[in-house]
Design an enzyme around this catalytic site. Structure first.
Site, PDB file in Angstrom:
ATOM      1  N   TYR A   1       0.828  -1.209   0.000  1.00  0.00           N
ATOM      2  CA  TYR A   1       0.000   0.000   0.000  1.00  0.00           C
ATOM      3  C   TYR A   1       0.861   1.258   0.000  1.00  0.00           C
ATOM      4  CZ  TYR A   1      -2.806   3.803   1.902  1.00  0.00           C
ATOM      5  OH  TYR A   1      -3.398   5.025   2.125  1.00  0.00           O
TER       6      TYR A   1
ATOM      7  N   LYS B   1       1.159   4.237  -2.891  1.00  0.00           N
ATOM      8  CA  LYS B   1       0.871   5.655  -2.635  1.00  0.00           C
ATOM      9  C   LYS B   1       2.061   6.524  -3.037  1.00  0.00           C
ATOM     10  CE  LYS B   1      -2.376   7.108  -1.267  1.00  0.00           C
ATOM     11  NZ  LYS B   1      -3.611   7.484  -2.023  1.00  0.00           N
TER      12      LYS B   1
END
Length: 353
Positions: A183, A187
């Protein structure tokens, strides 16, 4: 073609809160594109928290047809990019899903703009403290180190902290990005992709690296939602809240209304462009203290250390908000008050089910 403010992922927790600050008489129309993914929107319907005047387009940002249809009608001058898969632990076992939405979805949007020759005036990206990973720690002798990711062997042995070291708050200008989860990596990729595109085509970009966001409006159906919401539901049911590791990991909890105001500032304030802004309360709190506050609110049993850990999690996270204050923003809601507001909202929501 009509001008608008575009919110990708706009029917989510943060987008819905933001919609009430940027929708109104004299303002640009607000359009939200959201897939209403069942993990977040179990019933697949428009959330009541989204402002009534927002035009909601139920579609997938990863699909080229979504952008063909949208750009046949609209030309956004402001793009607030919120759409993302957000489960830190989940991303380690569903890497392709997180990469597809967060990276490919971002690229599809930019390709669509380029294909029709449209350059938005400004992008505002909702990024994450996950891009920092463990950040920088300082040893007892004053030496600063970037320790990197905690290994499985380290966690299996119950060695939660880096020996003789103290974690420092994240600061965009001085803390290197070194994500410890899929994750976080996606990002960071979003940041780099949008920045490269914006600089090449002449758009402005403002990036907000959010700490742990909580408050009314969080999904109560998503098993990967924020821990404050999860803890509240457990305590409300009269259960003891389980604490991972030793419960002493720190997080910087920031209330949803404060986050919405930060995004509004990033949209409208001239000096917000070209900057990365850390958005938190600026006072990290241990998970054990948060759990104790919630347990006390519901008169639930005391939290307990369960001996588990979550791969990809960092030990401590917190930030300085000096740069964000320079654009006229500062956090307002203290943790105890925010937890009370969230618990009251959960009570109302569940009582009406």
């Amino acid at each position: 073609m009509k001008d608008c403010i575009l919110l990708t992922g706009g029917a989510g927790f943060i987008g819905s809160a933001l919609s009430h600050l940027i929708t109104g008489l004299g303002a640009l129309p607000v359009v939200a594109i959201d897939s209403l993914h069942p993990q977040v929107h179990a019933r697949g319907i428009r959330p009541p928290e989204l402002h009534d005047d927002v035009r909601l387009i139920v579609a997938d940002i990863c699909e080229p047809t979504t952008w063909i249809s949208f750009l046949a009608e609209w030309r956004p001058s402001i793009v607030v990019h919120l759409a993302a898969e957000t489960g830190t632990g989940q991303s380690l076992s569903e890497a392709s899903r997180h990469t597809h939405v967060n990276v490919t979805g971002t690229a599809r949007m930019l390709d669509a703009f380029a294909a029709v020759g449209h350059v938005p005036q400004r992008f505002v990206l909702s990024s994450s403290r996950a891009v920092y990973g463990e950040g920088i720690w300082v040893k007892a002798d004053g030496t600063r180190v970037s320790p990197g990711q905690r290994s499985k062997a380290m966690l299996d042995a119950g060695q939660w902290d880096f020996v003789n070291s103290t974690a420092l708050p994240f600061v965009a200008d001085s803390t290197p990005a070194n994500p410890t989860s899929i994750y976080g990596a996606t990002k960071l990729a979003q940041e780099q992709i949008i920045r490269s595109w914006a600089l090449s085509f002449g758009s402005e970009i403002a990036i907000l690296r959010l700490q742990n966001v909580y408050g009314p409006g969080q999904s109560l159906d998503n098993p990967y939602t924020g821990i404050v919401s999860l803890f509240s539901r457990l305590a409300r049911a009269g259960k003891s809240i389980p604490l991972y590791e030793d419960g002493l990991m720190r997080r910087d909890f920031i209330f949803i209304s404060d986050v919405a105001r930060a995004l509004r500032a990033a949209i409208y304030e001239r000096q917000a462009a070209g900057q990365i802004h850390d958005i938190g309360y600026g006072k990290p709190t241990t998970i054990a203290d948060v759990a104790s506050l919630i347990a006390a609110h519901y008169a639930a049993p005391a939290p307990h250390v369960c001996g588990k850990y979550r791969n990809g999690d960092v030990r401590h996270a917190g930030c300085e908000v000096t740069r964000a204050r320079a654009i006229g923003w500062q956090p307002e809601v203290e943790l105890a008050d925010g937890i009370s507001q969230l618990c009251e909202w959960i009570d109302q929501r569940l009582e009406n089910v």
